[in-house]
Design an enzyme around this catalytic site. Structure first.
Site, mmCIF file in Angstrom:
data_model
loop_
_atom_site.group_PDB
_atom_site.id
_atom_site.type_symbol
_atom_site.label_atom_id
_atom_site.label_comp_id
_atom_site.label_asym_id
_atom_site.label_seq_id
_atom_site.Cartn_x
_atom_site.Cartn_y
_atom_site.Cartn_z
ATOM 1 C CB ILE A 76 8.803 -2.429 4.589
ATOM 2 C CG1 ILE A 76 9.111 -3.782 3.993
ATOM 3 C CG2 ILE A 76 7.420 -2.004 4.172
ATOM 4 C CD1 ILE A 76 8.069 -4.812 4.318
ATOM 5 C CD GLU A 112 9.732 -1.010 11.884
ATOM 6 O OE1 GLU A 112 10.225 -2.042 12.346
ATOM 7 O OE2 GLU A 112 10.349 -0.216 11.163
ATOM 8 C CG ASP A 114 8.233 2.874 8.413
ATOM 9 O OD1 ASP A 114 8.178 2.082 7.464
ATOM 10 O OD2 ASP A 114 8.820 2.636 9.477
ATOM 11 C CG HIS A 158 -11.469 6.778 -3.020
ATOM 12 N ND1 HIS A 158 -12.453 5.981 -3.522
ATOM 13 C CD2 HIS A 158 -11.704 6.886 -1.697
ATOM 14 C CE1 HIS A 158 -13.260 5.620 -2.542
ATOM 15 N NE2 HIS A 158 -12.833 6.150 -1.417
ATOM 16 C CB CYS A 200 -11.458 4.148 -9.991
ATOM 17 S SG CYS A 200 -12.562 3.495 -8.757
ATOM 18 C CB SER A 226 -10.596 -0.768 -8.848
ATOM 19 O OG SER A 226 -9.553 -1.086 -9.670
ATOM 20 C CB SER A 228 -14.706 -3.581 -2.726
ATOM 21 O OG SER A 228 -16.099 -3.529 -2.779
#
Lengths: 389, 555
Positions: A76, A112, A114, A158, A200, A226, A228
């Protein structure tokens, strides 16, 4: 354009990540057979997670991405622009919760990070994707995928029509993203790619893709925002975005052996719950989404073969015995190990205070005093000078 | 007065027109090209035509074979014809643009005296030992000795023998068509020892279009400049087992010789570690019939992932990592066996995952529990462990058991675990794979740079591309002339250069500007300058047009 979007602190708790505990409980019944894994043709999984949070709102329980219990942390690449868990205003340090009743800490033990804070830039993100990284970058910061890797990319923050904000000062456009994916395809850096975006007007970001084997999901269409999910009254900010919250709920029910397909993921968060209309794009993908398992992207199941052949080696029995006895003797004779003297502690504790050299006062102090003296003499007249000198 | 005033204004007007015209001329003739040139991205020239030529490259793989005939192997009049050379060429049908021709060049000759002596012995091993004192054979070449039909060198029913070094023995025949028949036998043996269709197909599997057959094949490791091998001992129950393994000695004795043979393929680095309290992610089930625990085959894929995050890897090297895990099950789950599809315990108690590594379960001898005090000291039998690990390593590299022709005796393996011609096969496969990879990288780089016109191409990227193209061409030449080791080195160079060119960090500068931003930048600069010029040009043109029309009217 960004002002129109209501930013929830991003709960990039990629659902997949699901509860770390989930992975440990994967001892359950596994009905499917090994042959099924050959269907998708991939051998390993990677995830690039990037819950940028521009954090216009003060502090906030922005929940960073927890890691997937299925995809191991070494596979990941997590990019966090803001460190909410260690923010001094977080009332429960080192934890980030997805719901206000604090039942799920998504910032678990195995997270973790990165790329953090200032390292999260458009350039670094594109470098990770295309692999054009300076040679000094360590292994954990690279996307070492090959042509048999399924990659999951999750981005949130955003955004607007055709772009996504990074760090409040930069933006990445949909054309740059499409070009980056094309470069990945040309070098065969992925087998299949799943792109999820929660901003959004998120659907604008996947409009320009033109490389094969990409499936894209967005939380809202062009022209929609979008929203919350819910605020936490204790901290005063929103915890998670709606789309991410419902995806997390959906993925909580997935275990490594699950047969749920991507088509079910498309149904998550209908307009009634999410207010925005989630969208998806599958025309570049070669397989039918109904046949694509969620675990193809969110899981990490490897192909395995039983080893049936061995080679025969000669026993060097005499050498072995003598080396055993030698080692045992060495162990007895060896001195106990101890740490080397790293810090001269005695000196530090009994340290005398260092004499600082005297410096003349700096410009600011001089200027301040000059001002004060000027005002004094302007007010009271210059004749007072003679009393001083 | 008015006339001179009018003349003065006329002069002014003419001067004004000339000035406007000069401005316009300078702006268009000098300014526009200058602006165009200074705002274009620097793109160094690349050999696009050569790169597209590489795609249509015909690969010829030549295997030089020396065929040595002893006195009684073929009829006398055939023996008179020696020495001569026969070439046998085959096209390998692959579903790929790159065509591959396989060429076996057989040089026939008579046996020398010492060779006759060696081949008249009774035991093929002794014969080989005597013959081996001769000069070293170069990689990729083979020597086939043809003995008489009734020779006792081989067991009676065996027609041929494949040795661990690059030698083979084939029975001759006293027949009119001796050379043809023997030639076919030699080709069969040579193919088993060097190149067959499936070796090349497996090497090119990643470049072939996906189809059912290739996706089910085992996937060997991709060609890389080096590999990192990590041996890990997992001890989930240190309270019960005090496990001791002599990994250094085992690596020195068994693994290092194997890797020394493979050193032509790449750089290997070996490290080891011991992990305590590391569990497998799957709970084993209890089998009351044998009172042991077992892991079913369909639960094996889920074993690797939870462990993988704890294994770690070297932070500095970027070579692919091969993990070999030795798991000593905890006391509560001992003994632990791995079951295959039919439910029978696997003899090796081990499994492997392509491109990742292997896991072996080591059960503690129940006799060790007699002394009731825990923890029990467990000395791991490294020979048994290394036998499994080395065979897994062979499988991971794609060194499978060769398909020997019928009635062929295959010699036992060498002490290192790898026969010399198996290494040759690996080198052939790797060279072809490297060439395919380099070609696709260069082609996709050329396509990419053509499609996305905004990328800056610096000079060092261009020089790496030229180097890569030259290396590919050199490798193809060397393969065609049968020099395997130099071909392999050239192919590695080609891959390194092409990867370096493709992944150069400077290729990231995508100078993409949306159209509205371009307008926003240029309009404030150009519009104030362009509008007066254009308007004055228009005015000049209209006046000129009127003045041309006037004389007509008068007339």
């Amino acid at each position: 354009m960004a002002a129109a979007c209501f930013p929830g602190p991003l709960a990039a708790a990629l659902a997949a990540l699901l509860l770390l505990s989930f992975g440990r409980l994967a001892a359950s019944q596994l009905e499917d057979q090994a042959e099924q894994f050959f269907r998708s043709g991939h051998t390993n999984n990677w995830a690039v997670l990037e819950p940028l949070f521009p954090c216009e709102l003060p502090s906030g329980a922005c929940t960073p991405v927890a890691e997937s219990c299925f995809v191991s942390a070494s596979h990941i690449v997590l990019m966090l622009a803001d460190d909410m868990a260690c923010n001094p205003r977080n009332p429960k340090p080192a934890t980030v919760f997805s719901h206000k009743n604090m039942e799920l800490n998504v910032y678990g033990d195995d997270v973790e990070v990165d790329y953090r804070s200032y390292e999260v830039t458009v350039e670094n993100f594109l470098r990770v994707l295309t692999g054009r990284i300076p040679s000094s970058t360590p292994r954990s910061k690279r996307l070492l995928s090959d042509d048999r890797s399924n990659i999951l990319i999750y981005m949130t923050g955003h955004g607007g029509n055709g772009f996504l904000k990074f760090q409040d000062s930069e933006e990445i456009t949909n054309i740059e993203l499409a070009d980056a994916f094309e470069q990945m395809w040309q070098k065969r850096r992925y087998n299949e790619l799943l792109f999820i975006i929660d901003t959004c007007q998120g659907a604008s970001m996947y409009e320009r893709f033109y490389s094969p084997n990409i499936m894209a999901l967005a939380s809202s269409q062009v022209g929609e925002d979008s929203l919350s999910h819910q605020p936490d009254p204790a901290i005063g900010v929103h915890l998670m975005d709606r789309y991410t919250f419902y995806v997390l709920e959906f993925l909580e029910e997935i275990n490594p052996a699950s047969e749920t397909s991507m088509y079910d993921l498309f149904q998550v968060c209908p307009k009634s719950l999410c207010v925005s209309t989630p969208g998806h794009r599958t025309d570049l993908f070669q397989r039918d989404p109904k046949n694509v398992l969620i675990t193809d992207f969110f899981g990490s199941v490897r192909k395995v073969e039983i080893t049936t052949e061995t080679i025969s080696l000669q026993h060097d029995s005499e050498i072995m015995e003598s080396s055993y006895t030698e080692d045992r003797m060495d162990e007895d004779l060896m001195e106990p190990l101890k740490y080397a003297e790293q810090l001269p502690v005695a000196e530090i504790i009994h340290q005398k205070p260092k004499l600082k050299d005297w410096h003349p006062p700096g410009g600011f102090i001089l200027g301040l005093w000059a001002l004060i003296i000027m005002v004094f003499f302007k007010t009271y007249g210059i004749k007072h000078m003679k009393f001083i000198f | 007065m008015a006339a001179s005033g009018a003349a003065a204004t006329d002069l002014e007007v003419i001067r004004g027109k000339r000035a406007a015209l000069f401005f316009a001329a300078v702006a268009i003739v000098l300014g526009l090209p200058l602006w165009w040139k200074t705002t274009e991205t620097y793109r160094a020239p690349l050999p696009y035509s050569q790169i597209s030529g590489l795609n249509a490259l015909q690969l010829r793989l030549m295997v030089p074979i020396t065929v040595v005939f002893t006195r009684d192997s073929v009829p006398l009049d055939d023996q008179e014809k020696l020495p001569f050379t026969v070439v046998h060429e085959r096209e390998i049908p692959l579903k790929y643009k790159m065509k591959i021709k396989c060429r076996f060049q057989k040089a026939y000759r008579r046996a020398l005296d010492h060779e006759e002596e060696a081949l008249s012995l009774d035991n093929v091993k002794e014969a080989e030992a005597m013959l081996a004192e001769q000069k070293e054979q170069s990689e990729g070449s083979l020597t086939v000795f043809v003995i008489s039909e009734h020779s006792l060198l081989l067991p009676q029913d065996m027609m041929s023998y494949i040795g661990p070094e690059r030698t083979a023995v084939v029975r001759g025949i006293m027949h009119r068509e001796a050379f043809n028949i023997i030639g076919r036998r030699i080709i069969q043996v040579a193919q088993a020892m060097s190149l067959t269709e499936d070796v090349l197909a497996a090497a090119l599997a990643d470049h072939l279009p996906e189809d059912k057959w290739s996706s089910d094949k085992r996937r060997p490791l991709k060609s890389s400049l080096g590999y990192e091998i990590t041996f890990s001992l997992l001890n989930p129950d240190p309270k019960s087992h005090d496990v001791y393994w002599d990994i250094e000695g085992a690596v020195r004795r068994y693994v290092q010789p194997f890797l020394n043979v493979l050193s032509a393929v790449g750089n290997f680095s070996v490290d080891s570690q011991i992990l305590y309290y590391a569990m497998l992610g799957v709970n084993p089930r209890f089998d009351p019939a044998s009172s042991s625990y077992y892991l079913a085959m369909n639960s094996l894929p889920h074993v690797i992932n939870p462990v993988e995050s704890r294994l770690g890897s070297s932070a500095t090297s970027l070579y692919p990592v091969l993990n070999f895990l030795l798991y000593v099950p905890e006391l509560a789950h001992s003994p632990l066996y791995i079951q295959d599809k039919d439910g029978a315990p696997v003899a090796t108690n081990a499994f492997h995952s392509p491109r990742w590594g292997g896991i072996m379960v080591y059960n503690v001898d129940p006799k060790a529990y007699n002394s009731s005090e825990l923890p029990v000291r467990v000395e791991v039998d490294m020979v048994r462990v290394m036998e499994v690990f080395l065979s897994q390593l062979r499988l991971l590299f794609g060194i499978a058991q060769p398909q020997v022709p019928p009635k062929c005796l295959l010699s036992g393996p060498k002490s290192e675990g790898l026969m010399t011609w198996e290494l040759d096969r690996l080198l052939w496969a790797r060279s072809v794979e490297n060439l395919a990879t380099a070609t696709t990288t260069l082609t996709s780089l050329a396509q990419l740079l053509g499609k996305i016109g905004n990328i800056v191409i610096k000079d060092d990227v261009a020089s790496e591309v030229y180097k890569a193209v030259a290396a590919v061409q050199k490798a193809a030449e060397e393969l065609a002339s049968g020099h395997l080791s130099s071909a392999f080195v050239a192919s590695q160079e080609a891959v390194t250069s092409s990867e370096r060119a493709f992944f150069d960090p400077s290729l990231l500068h995508l100078l993409y500007f949306p159209d509205d931003q371009k307008f926003a930048i240029y309009i404030p600069l150009f519009l104030p300058m362009a509008v007066p010029i254009l308007l004055s040009l228009v005015k000049i043109f209209l006046e000129a047009h009127k003045s041309w029309k006037k004389p007509e009217k008068i007339d």
